[in-house]
Design a protein around this motif. Structure first.
Motif, PDB file in Angstrom:
ATOM      1  N   TYR A 149      39.468  46.339  28.479  1.00  0.00           N
ATOM      2  CA  TYR A 149      38.923  47.524  27.616  1.00  0.00           C
ATOM      3  C   TYR A 149      39.464  48.711  28.464  1.00  0.00           C
ATOM      4  CZ  TYR A 149      36.055  51.092  25.554  1.00  0.00           C
ATOM      5  OH  TYR A 149      35.660  52.094  24.923  1.00  0.00           O
ATOM      6  N   PHE A 150      39.334  49.012  29.754  1.00  0.00           N
ATOM      7  CA  PHE A 150      39.867  50.252  30.062  1.00  0.00           C
ATOM      8  C   PHE A 150      41.213  50.244  30.106  1.00  0.00           C
ATOM      9  CE2 PHE A 150      35.163  50.173  31.731  1.00  0.00           C
ATOM     10  CZ  PHE A 150      35.010  51.623  31.320  1.00  0.00           C
ATOM     11  N   GLY A 151      41.915  49.100  30.198  1.00  0.00           N
ATOM     12  CA  GLY A 151      43.294  49.104  30.196  1.00  0.00           C
ATOM     13  C   GLY A 151      43.794  49.634  28.846  1.00  0.00           C
ATOM     14  N   SER A 152      43.075  49.220  27.899  1.00  0.00           N
ATOM     15  CA  SER A 152      43.464  49.764  26.627  1.00  0.00           C
ATOM     16  C   SER A 152      42.986  51.277  26.194  1.00  0.00           C
ATOM     17  CB  SER A 152      42.596  49.149  25.343  1.00  0.00           C
ATOM     18  OG  SER A 152      42.837  47.712  25.544  1.00  0.00           O
ATOM     19  N   ALA A 153      41.738  51.903  26.945  1.00  0.00           N
ATOM     20  CA  ALA A 153      41.339  53.098  26.831  1.00  0.00           C
ATOM     21  C   ALA A 153      42.422  53.946  27.511  1.00  0.00           C
ATOM     22  CB  ALA A 153      40.266  53.053  27.376  1.00  0.00           C
ATOM     23  N   GLY A 154      42.872  53.471  28.516  1.00  0.00           N
ATOM     24  CA  GLY A 154      43.819  54.530  29.511  1.00  0.00           C
ATOM     25  C   GLY A 154      45.002  54.481  28.755  1.00  0.00           C
ATOM     26  N   LEU A 155      45.550  53.573  28.187  1.00  0.00           N
ATOM     27  CA  LEU A 155      46.800  53.620  27.305  1.00  0.00           C
ATOM     28  C   LEU A 155      46.677  54.724  26.090  1.00  0.00           C
ATOM     29  CD1 LEU A 155      48.104  49.850  27.292  1.00  0.00           C
ATOM     30  CD2 LEU A 155      49.057  51.713  28.395  1.00  0.00           C
ATOM     31  N   ALA A 156      45.394  54.284  25.374  1.00  0.00           N
ATOM     32  CA  ALA A 156      45.141  55.426  24.210  1.00  0.00           C
ATOM     33  C   ALA A 156      45.228  56.943  24.705  1.00  0.00           C
ATOM     34  CB  ALA A 156      43.826  55.018  23.450  1.00  0.00           C
ATOM     35  N   LEU A 157      44.458  57.095  26.077  1.00  0.00           N
ATOM     36  CA  LEU A 157      44.375  58.317  26.575  1.00  0.00           C
ATOM     37  C   LEU A 157      46.018  58.935  26.956  1.00  0.00           C
ATOM     38  CD1 LEU A 157      41.310  58.514  28.819  1.00  0.00           C
ATOM     39  CD2 LEU A 157      41.628  59.690  26.936  1.00  0.00           C
ATOM     40  N   ALA A 158      46.620  57.851  27.323  1.00  0.00           N
ATOM     41  CA  ALA A 158      47.935  58.599  27.985  1.00  0.00           C
ATOM     42  C   ALA A 158      48.741  58.695  26.838  1.00  0.00           C
ATOM     43  CB  ALA A 158      48.605  57.402  28.765  1.00  0.00           C
ATOM     44  N   ALA A 159      48.286  58.031  25.518  1.00  0.00           N
ATOM     45  CA  ALA A 159      49.251  58.371  24.366  1.00  0.00           C
ATOM     46  C   ALA A 159      48.805  59.627  23.550  1.00  0.00           C
ATOM     47  CB  ALA A 159      49.317  57.141  23.496  1.00  0.00           C
ATOM     48  N   GLY A 160      47.568  60.305  24.053  1.00  0.00           N
ATOM     49  CA  GLY A 160      47.151  61.363  23.597  1.00  0.00           C
ATOM     50  C   GLY A 160      46.226  61.298  22.258  1.00  0.00           C
ATOM     51  N   ASN A 161      45.751  59.874  21.925  1.00  0.00           N
ATOM     52  CA  ASN A 161      45.015  59.570  20.946  1.00  0.00           C
ATOM     53  C   ASN A 161      43.640  59.191  21.503  1.00  0.00           C
ATOM     54  OD1 ASN A 161      45.700  57.422  21.723  1.00  0.00           O
ATOM     55  ND2 ASN A 161      46.262  56.558  19.527  1.00  0.00           N
ATOM     56  N   GLY A 162      42.903  59.738  22.817  1.00  0.00           N
ATOM     57  CA  GLY A 162      41.918  59.010  23.113  1.00  0.00           C
ATOM     58  C   GLY A 162      40.609  59.150  22.528  1.00  0.00           C
ATOM     59  N   ASP A 163      40.490  60.352  21.788  1.00  0.00           N
ATOM     60  CA  ASP A 163      39.211  60.771  21.158  1.00  0.00           C
ATOM     61  C   ASP A 163      38.976  59.861  19.895  1.00  0.00           C
ATOM     62  OD1 ASP A 163      38.318  62.531  22.844  1.00  0.00           O
ATOM     63  OD2 ASP A 163      38.845  64.204  21.951  1.00  0.00           O
ATOM     64  N   THR A 164      40.253  59.075  19.353  1.00  0.00           N
ATOM     65  CA  THR A 164      40.092  58.590  18.188  1.00  0.00           C
ATOM     66  C   THR A 164      39.954  56.908  18.615  1.00  0.00           C
ATOM     67  OG1 THR A 164      42.560  58.519  17.975  1.00  0.00           O
ATOM     68  CG2 THR A 164      41.488  60.279  16.651  1.00  0.00           C
ATOM     69  N   SER A 165      40.648  56.636  19.700  1.00  0.00           N
ATOM     70  CA  SER A 165      40.666  55.290  20.134  1.00  0.00           C
ATOM     71  C   SER A 165      39.535  54.988  20.883  1.00  0.00           C
ATOM     72  CB  SER A 165      41.708  54.959  21.128  1.00  0.00           C
ATOM     73  OG  SER A 165      42.987  55.077  20.279  1.00  0.00           O
ATOM     74  N   LEU A 166      38.783  55.887  21.756  1.00  0.00           N
ATOM     75  CA  LEU A 166      37.433  55.631  22.665  1.00  0.00           C
ATOM     76  C   LEU A 166      36.476  55.639  21.591  1.00  0.00           C
ATOM     77  CD1 LEU A 166      38.565  57.735  25.693  1.00  0.00           C
ATOM     78  CD2 LEU A 166      38.885  55.015  25.355  1.00  0.00           C
ATOM     79  N   SER A 167      35.390  54.682  21.929  1.00  0.00           N
ATOM     80  CA  SER A 167      34.054  54.929  21.035  1.00  0.00           C
ATOM     81  C   SER A 167      33.079  54.383  22.223  1.00  0.00           C
ATOM     82  CB  SER A 167      34.151  54.071  19.737  1.00  0.00           C
ATOM     83  OG  SER A 167      34.414  52.774  19.998  1.00  0.00           O
ATOM     84  N   ILE A 168      31.898  54.756  21.853  1.00  0.00           N
ATOM     85  CA  ILE A 168      30.769  54.446  22.744  1.00  0.00           C
ATOM     86  C   ILE A 168      30.620  52.828  22.254  1.00  0.00           C
ATOM     87  CG2 ILE A 168      28.217  54.708  23.128  1.00  0.00           C
ATOM     88  CD1 ILE A 168      29.785  56.886  24.110  1.00  0.00           C
ATOM     89  N   GLY A 169      30.458  52.544  20.887  1.00  0.00           N
ATOM     90  CA  GLY A 169      30.739  51.168  20.510  1.00  0.00           C
ATOM     91  C   GLY A 169      31.390  50.183  21.110  1.00  0.00           C
ATOM     92  N   GLY A 170      32.650  50.547  21.242  1.00  0.00           N
ATOM     93  CA  GLY A 170      33.704  49.616  21.819  1.00  0.00           C
ATOM     94  C   GLY A 170      33.162  49.387  23.336  1.00  0.00           C
ATOM     95  N   LEU A 171      32.792  50.586  24.089  1.00  0.00           N
ATOM     96  CA  LEU A 171      32.337  50.355  25.464  1.00  0.00           C
ATOM     97  C   LEU A 171      31.247  49.413  25.687  1.00  0.00           C
ATOM     98  CD1 LEU A 171      32.614  51.376  28.314  1.00  0.00           C
ATOM     99  CD2 LEU A 171      31.205  53.229  27.723  1.00  0.00           C
ATOM    100  N   VAL A 172      30.104  49.820  24.528  1.00  0.00           N
ATOM    101  CA  VAL A 172      28.967  48.833  24.953  1.00  0.00           C
ATOM    102  C   VAL A 172      29.535  47.382  24.247  1.00  0.00           C
ATOM    103  CG1 VAL A 172      26.829  48.143  23.550  1.00  0.00           C
ATOM    104  CG2 VAL A 172      27.400  50.554  24.203  1.00  0.00           C
ATOM    105  N   ASN A 173      30.369  46.866  23.392  1.00  0.00           N
ATOM    106  CA  ASN A 173      30.830  45.638  23.324  1.00  0.00           C
ATOM    107  C   ASN A 173      31.439  45.137  24.594  1.00  0.00           C
ATOM    108  OD1 ASN A 173      29.992  45.577  20.709  1.00  0.00           O
ATOM    109  ND2 ASN A 173      31.836  46.135  19.832  1.00  0.00           N
TER     110      ASN A 173
END
Lengths: 80, 140
Positions: free
Chosen positions: B22-46
Motif C-alpha cells: 500500500y505505502f509503496g503504491s502511495a509513495g509512487l503516486a506521490l512521486a508522480a505528483g498525483n498523490g491527492d487523487t491516488s491516496l484515500s482514507i478508505g484505501g488506507l483503512v482497507n
C-alpha cells in the motif's frame, strides 16, 4: 574448565562460567532442561554459556542452586 | 529458534507485506505528483484491515504449530531485548509525530497527514520487531 566463547569481542562478559561442564557432570543435562529448572529459555542458557549475556544475580544463583554449587564455582570473574 | 522469535518473524513478514504494497503504491503516486487523487482514507483503512487479518492468521498458525513448545512471556534476556526494541521504536514514533505535526502546520492535506501518522505507527512497530529479532538472533 571454563567456557566463554563469544564471536563479538565487545559482547564478551567480564566473567567466565563452567555451566557446560556442570551440565555434562549432571547427567548430560540439556540447555533446555536447565532453562526449565531456572525459569528461562534454552536460548538464554546458551547465551549465558557462551558469555554473550550477563544473567541477573537471581538467575545466576538459581543456576548454581540447580547444580548444588556455590556461585563462585559456576561463575568466575575474568582478571585482566 | 525460540517460540517468541517465530511469532516475531510471523508478525514481521505478514505485517510488512500489505503495508509495503500500500505505502509503496502511495509513495509512487506521490512521486508522480498525483498523490491527492491516488491516496484515500478508505484505501488506507482497507490496507490496515487486510494487514491485521493476515497478521492474526499468521500468528495463530505459528502458535498452533508450536503449541506447548514455548511461552510468549519473556524471560529476563528477552525482556531486555524487548525493552531495547520499544525504546528505539519510541524514538522513531516521536520523530514521525513531530514531522506529521510539521506537515499539518504547513497546511498539507488531511489525507496525507493521516497517511503520515499511520505510516509512522507502522514503521515504529516494524522497527521494534526488527530490533527484537536482531537481538534474539545475536543472543543479547
Amino acid at each position: 574448565m571454563a567456557f566463554a566463547v563469544a564471536t563479538d569481542p565487545m559482547a564478551q562478559t567480564p566473567f567466565t562460567n563452567d555451566i557446560r561442564t556442570l551440565r555434562f557432570l549432571a547427567g548430560e543435562m540439556t540447555q533446555g532442561d536447565l532453562g526449565d529448572k531456572v525459569g528461562v529459555t534454552r536460548q538464554t542458557i546458551a547465551a549465558i554459556e557462551q558469555g554473550k549475556y550477563s544473567p541477573s544475580l537471581e538467575v545466576a544463583f538459581r543456576i548454581a542452586h540447580v547444580f548444588g554449587k556455590p556461585l563462585e564455582a559456576v561463575f568466575q570473574w575474568q582478571q585482566d | 529458534m525460540s517460540f517468541r522469535e517465530k511469532i516475531l518473524w510471523a508478525t514481521l513478514i505478514s505485517g510488512t507485506a500489505p503495508y509495503l504494497w500500500y505505502f509503496g503504491s502511495a509513495g509512487l503516486a506521490l512521486a508522480a505528483g498525483n498523490g491527492d487523487t491516488s491516496l484515500s482514507i478508505g484505501g488506507l483503512v482497507n490496507a490496515l484491515f487486510v494487514g491485521l487479518i493476515v497478521m492474526i492468521v499468521a500468528v495463530v498458525v505459528v502458535a498452533v504449530a508450536n503449541r506447548g513448545r514455548g511461552s510468549m512471556i519473556p524471560d529476563e534476556r528477552e525482556h531486555r531485548i524487548e525493552s531495547r526494541g520499544i525504546s528505539i521504536s519510541y524514538h522513531m514514533l516521536c520523530t514521525g509525530v513531530v514531522l506529521t505535526i510539521g506537515a499539518a502546520w504547513m497546511g498539507w492535506s488531511i489525507v496525507i497527514i493521516v497517511h503520515m501518522i499511520t505510516f509512522t505507527f507502522i514503521l515504529a512497530e516494524l522497527t521494534r520487531l526488527i530490533v527484537e529479532i536482531y537481538g534474539l538472533r545475536r543472543g543479547y
